[in-house]
Design an enzyme around this catalytic site. Sequence first.
Site, PDB file in Angstrom:
ATOM      1  N   GLY A 191      19.156 -36.828 -13.295  1.00 49.88           N
ATOM      2  CA  GLY A 191      18.829 -35.290 -13.092  1.00 49.88           C
ATOM      3  C   GLY A 191      17.748 -34.674 -14.068  1.00 49.88           C
ATOM      4  O   GLY A 191      17.247 -36.153 -15.312  1.00 49.88           O
ATOM      5  N   ASP A 192      17.126 -34.058 -14.013  1.00 51.18           N
ATOM      6  CA  ASP A 192      16.873 -33.391 -15.247  1.00 51.18           C
ATOM      7  C   ASP A 192      15.210 -34.312 -15.454  1.00 51.18           C
ATOM      8  O   ASP A 192      14.785 -34.098 -15.854  1.00 51.18           O
ATOM      9  CB  ASP A 192      16.784 -32.570 -16.752  1.00 51.18           C
ATOM     10  CG  ASP A 192      18.326 -32.425 -16.347  1.00 51.18           C
ATOM     11  OD1 ASP A 192      19.071 -31.649 -15.571  1.00 51.18           O
ATOM     12  OD2 ASP A 192      19.381 -32.720 -17.071  1.00 51.18           O
ATOM     13  N   HIS A 224      17.145 -25.839 -13.781  1.00 51.40           N
ATOM     14  CA  HIS A 224      15.914 -26.477 -13.272  1.00 51.40           C
ATOM     15  C   HIS A 224      15.498 -25.749 -14.174  1.00 51.40           C
ATOM     16  O   HIS A 224      15.406 -23.977 -13.718  1.00 51.40           O
ATOM     17  CB  HIS A 224      16.328 -25.717 -12.027  1.00 51.40           C
ATOM     18  CG  HIS A 224      16.816 -26.550 -11.060  1.00 51.40           C
ATOM     19  ND1 HIS A 224      16.561 -27.090  -9.581  1.00 51.40           N
ATOM     20  CD2 HIS A 224      17.386 -27.667 -11.224  1.00 51.40           C
ATOM     21  CE1 HIS A 224      17.566 -27.728  -8.949  1.00 51.40           C
ATOM     22  NE2 HIS A 224      18.247 -27.918  -9.875  1.00 51.40           N
ATOM     23  N   THR A 225      14.682 -25.789 -15.157  1.00 47.93           N
ATOM     24  CA  THR A 225      13.423 -24.593 -15.859  1.00 47.93           C
ATOM     25  C   THR A 225      12.175 -24.551 -15.279  1.00 47.93           C
ATOM     26  O   THR A 225      11.746 -25.588 -15.221  1.00 47.93           O
ATOM     27  CB  THR A 225      13.040 -25.455 -17.412  1.00 47.93           C
ATOM     28  OG1 THR A 225      14.693 -25.250 -17.593  1.00 47.93           O
ATOM     29  CG2 THR A 225      12.283 -24.519 -18.214  1.00 47.93           C
ATOM     30  N   THR A 249      21.729 -27.027 -18.730  1.00 46.93           N
ATOM     31  CA  THR A 249      22.825 -25.752 -18.484  1.00 46.93           C
ATOM     32  C   THR A 249      24.216 -25.483 -19.561  1.00 46.93           C
ATOM     33  O   THR A 249      24.606 -24.856 -19.918  1.00 46.93           O
ATOM     34  CB  THR A 249      23.547 -26.540 -17.334  1.00 46.93           C
ATOM     35  OG1 THR A 249      22.857 -26.209 -15.949  1.00 46.93           O
ATOM     36  CG2 THR A 249      25.240 -26.053 -16.756  1.00 46.93           C
TER      37      THR A 249
HETATM   38  P1  GDP Z   1      15.194 -30.253 -13.312  1.00 49.06           P
HETATM   39  O1  GDP Z   1      17.071 -30.037 -13.534  1.00 49.06           O
HETATM   40  O2  GDP Z   1      14.827 -31.891 -12.670  1.00 49.06           O
HETATM   41  O3  GDP Z   1      14.651 -29.376 -12.536  1.00 49.06           O
HETATM   42  O4  GDP Z   1      14.690 -30.594 -14.549  1.00 49.06           O
HETATM   43  P2  GDP Z   1      14.788 -29.793 -15.752  1.00 49.06           P
HETATM   44  O5  GDP Z   1      14.648 -28.125 -15.692  1.00 49.06           O
HETATM   45  O6  GDP Z   1      16.814 -28.843 -15.566  1.00 49.06           O
HETATM   46  O7  GDP Z   1      14.550 -30.638 -17.219  1.00 49.06           O
HETATM   47  C1  GDP Z   1      13.210 -30.814 -16.774  1.00 49.06           C
HETATM   48  C2  GDP Z   1      12.216 -30.389 -18.514  1.00 49.06           C
HETATM   49  O8  GDP Z   1      10.994 -30.160 -18.328  1.00 49.06           O
HETATM   50  C3  GDP Z   1      12.396 -28.642 -17.754  1.00 49.06           C
HETATM   51  O9  GDP Z   1      12.074 -28.209 -19.369  1.00 49.06           O
HETATM   52  C4  GDP Z   1      10.607 -28.855 -17.294  1.00 49.06           C
HETATM   53  O10 GDP Z   1      10.128 -26.966 -17.989  1.00 49.06           O
HETATM   54  C5  GDP Z   1       9.888 -29.299 -18.074  1.00 49.06           C
HETATM   55  N1  GDP Z   1       9.346 -30.411 -18.187  1.00 49.06           N
HETATM   56  C6  GDP Z   1       8.701 -30.662 -15.718  1.00 49.06           C
HETATM   57  N2  GDP Z   1       7.630 -31.299 -16.167  1.00 49.06           N
HETATM   58  C7  GDP Z   1       6.985 -31.692 -17.892  1.00 49.06           C
HETATM   59  C8  GDP Z   1       5.907 -32.415 -18.161  1.00 49.06           C
HETATM   60  O11 GDP Z   1       5.457 -33.132 -17.508  1.00 49.06           O
HETATM   61  N3  GDP Z   1       6.031 -32.343 -19.442  1.00 49.06           N
HETATM   62  C9  GDP Z   1       6.688 -31.794 -20.617  1.00 49.06           C
HETATM   63  N4  GDP Z   1       6.396 -32.630 -21.664  1.00 49.06           N
HETATM   64  N5  GDP Z   1       7.594 -31.511 -19.727  1.00 49.06           N
HETATM   65  C10 GDP Z   1       8.150 -30.770 -18.426  1.00 49.06           C
HETATM   66  P1  IMO Z   2      19.877 -31.134 -12.160  1.00 46.95           P
HETATM   67  O1  IMO Z   2      19.630 -30.509 -11.045  1.00 46.95           O
HETATM   68  C1  IMO Z   2      22.239 -33.819 -15.133  1.00 46.95           C
HETATM   69  C2  IMO Z   2      25.548 -34.587 -14.392  1.00 46.95           C
HETATM   70  C3  IMO Z   2      26.946 -34.078 -16.056  1.00 46.95           C
HETATM   71  C4  IMO Z   2      28.177 -35.549 -15.357  1.00 46.95           C
HETATM   72  C5  IMO Z   2      27.807 -35.448 -13.573  1.00 46.95           C
HETATM   73  C6  IMO Z   2      29.495 -34.981 -13.130  1.00 46.95           C
HETATM   74  O2  IMO Z   2      19.652 -30.149 -13.552  1.00 46.95           O
HETATM   75  O3  IMO Z   2      18.692 -32.241 -12.965  1.00 46.95           O
HETATM   76  P2  IMO Z   2      30.001 -32.054 -12.924  1.00 46.95           P
HETATM   77  O4  IMO Z   2      29.265 -31.252 -13.633  1.00 46.95           O
HETATM   78  O5  IMO Z   2      29.079 -32.457 -11.542  1.00 46.95           O
HETATM   79  O6  IMO Z   2      31.106 -32.256 -12.083  1.00 46.95           O
HETATM   80  O7  IMO Z   2      29.015 -33.439 -13.787  1.00 46.95           O
HETATM   81  O8  IMO Z   2      26.946 -35.486 -13.515  1.00 46.95           O
HETATM   82  N1  IMO Z   2      24.946 -33.914 -13.474  1.00 46.95           N
HETATM   83  C7  IMO Z   2      24.274 -33.162 -14.354  1.00 46.95           C
HETATM   84  N2  IMO Z   2      22.662 -34.084 -15.311  1.00 46.95           N
HETATM   85  N3  IMO Z   2      21.089 -32.572 -14.599  1.00 46.95           N
HETATM   86  C8  IMO Z   2      22.336 -32.821 -13.190  1.00 46.95           C
HETATM   87  O9  IMO Z   2      21.419 -31.255 -12.197  1.00 46.95           O
HETATM   88  C9  IMO Z   2      23.408 -32.489 -13.167  1.00 46.95           C
HETATM   89  N4  IMO Z   2      24.532 -32.544 -12.220  1.00 46.95           N
HETATM   90  C10 IMO Z   2      25.193 -32.794 -13.261  1.00 46.95           C
HETATM   91  O10 IMO Z   2      26.471 -34.364 -16.569  1.00 46.95           O
HETATM   92  O11 IMO Z   2      27.710 -36.590 -16.386  1.00 46.95           O
HETATM   93 MG    MG Z   3      18.736 -29.756 -14.782  1.00 44.80          MG
END
Ligand code: GDP
Ligand code: IMO
Ligand code: MG
Length: 446
Positions: free
Chosen positions: A31-32, A60-61, A320
């Site tokens: 994730g993330d 998602h940021t 989140t």
């Molecule tokens: P997602 O859940 O997969 O959409 O990812 P998140 O938004 O939870 O976390 C990714 C973070 O990294 C966000 O704060 C984005 O703005 C940031 N991000 C995405 N791509 C890059 C990158 O190439 N470099 C840096 N420094 N930050 C990034």
């Molecule tokens: P995005 O879309 C990171 C993780 C939780 C926990 C496990 C189960 O932002 O990548 P839940 O609440 O789904 O039952 O939690 O899954 N988890 C994530 N970790 N990014 C996410 O989503 C996640 N969605 C769930 O931290 O370990």
């Molecule tokens: Mg995320």
Amino acid sequence: MTPAHESGASPIDPRSCPRGSAAAVVGLQWGDEGKGKFVDLLAPGFAAVVRYNGGANAGHTIVADGRTFALHLIPSGILRPGTRAVIANGVVVDPAGLVAELEGLESKGVDVSGLVVSSRAHVVMPYHRALDERLESALDGTPRGTTTAIGTTKRGIGPTYAEKAIRMAAVRVGDLVRGGDVLRDRVQLALGLHDSFAAASGVDGLLADLEPLGARLRPVVADTTYLLHDLLSSGERVLFEGGNATLLDIDHGTFPYVTSSNCSALGIPAGSGVPGTRLASVVGVMKVYTTRVGLGPMPTEIDGDLAHEIRERGGEYGTTTGRPRRIGWLDLVALRYSAMINGATMLAVTMLDVLAGLDEVRVCTAYELPDGTRTDRFLPDAVDLAGATPVYETLPGFEPDIGGCRSMDELPAAARRLLGRIAEHARVPVGFVGVGPDREQTIAAG
Ligand code: GDP
Ligand code: IMO
Ligand code: MG
């Protein structure tokens, strides 16, 4: 080469996603990875951006034009006017959270008229969130094998999917907006199963909360399966947005430390009603290192100063829950597995800028098992994976400031070498590279 964000249309090559077909953006790790950024970037050229799994556990940021948006349930395509933002049947919808997210976007001047929600998506009820909390605290601090808390986001995801599978007392978005006796009967039955919650709230109290939410969402509820097929039949393209990520997939992730849906591309057909034969292109998003939120094994995890430095430079705190993310080196064993499971056609490698400035970078290319043998196969079971020791390859580091690079040629040779190693091991080409959070800080590696 034109920077990805300047081309006006989606940087996905139309030949890899012909008219009438679909593409997907999915996470290849825990994730993330930066899925939201890539969905936002690719959305132009697609008639709809579709969430097919998970719920408000996703975060998602997106940084666009100097403004930051955090999305949980609403597909990232909402930021592109004219694009439909579809929440399909496989998603679990917390109506209060959805309305709050809608209002938050509206207050920032975002046009939210593209939102469509499936009548067949299941509703996250307050008693699901309460049960998620109770399960987590009951198991917290009592590790017995894998019988520990999972470290969920406490958004009620697991209990909602569980009641979907049990069927009898489940409430779908269609029931919520229909209201009346059907909703009352289902809530009554459900509260019989959640007695501690029932005592506090009661059927009438809960219905009084739900009715205005149902009325607010009624205009955006539709049969999203027909909507998507109508778009595809008329030659439009559709983009799927994975919530959560492959190693959290309930069937193919590190069970039981997973979420409760199929977050890989394998979840798309069931979660949207669009068959896999429509899927022409799968963009697998991955960081050049690893993060994980919550519990469960992560073979390449590191701690100490280096982990701290990466966490701070990458802003590695949950979108989140705000929890600090665990940090590790890139795990190429896991990556090749994820690319295989998803049928990834292209990699989007993010966070290259975060590693810039390190003397050396490590990547895990195999696991050593407790019996002393080595394997290059992932172990998608928490007990097996906990016994794996990473075998590393060390690559040279690269210069500290790459945030301004806009083409592969501008990247330091050592950074290109790392990208080459990733593509070679994953057996998938690198299509995009992220060198910062902004839309503009993206290189299309065409
Ligand atoms: P997602 O859940 O997969 O959409 O990812 P998140 O938004 O939870 O976390 C990714 C973070 O990294 C966000 O704060 C984005 O703005 C940031 N991000 C995405 N791509 C890059 C990158 O190439 N470099 C840096 N420094 N930050 C990034
Ligand atoms: P995005 O879309 C990171 C993780 C939780 C926990 C496990 C189960 O932002 O990548 P839940 O609440 O789904 O039952 O939690 O899954 N988890 C994530 N970790 N990014 C996410 O989503 C996640 N969605 C769930 O931290 O370990
Ligand atoms: Mg995320």
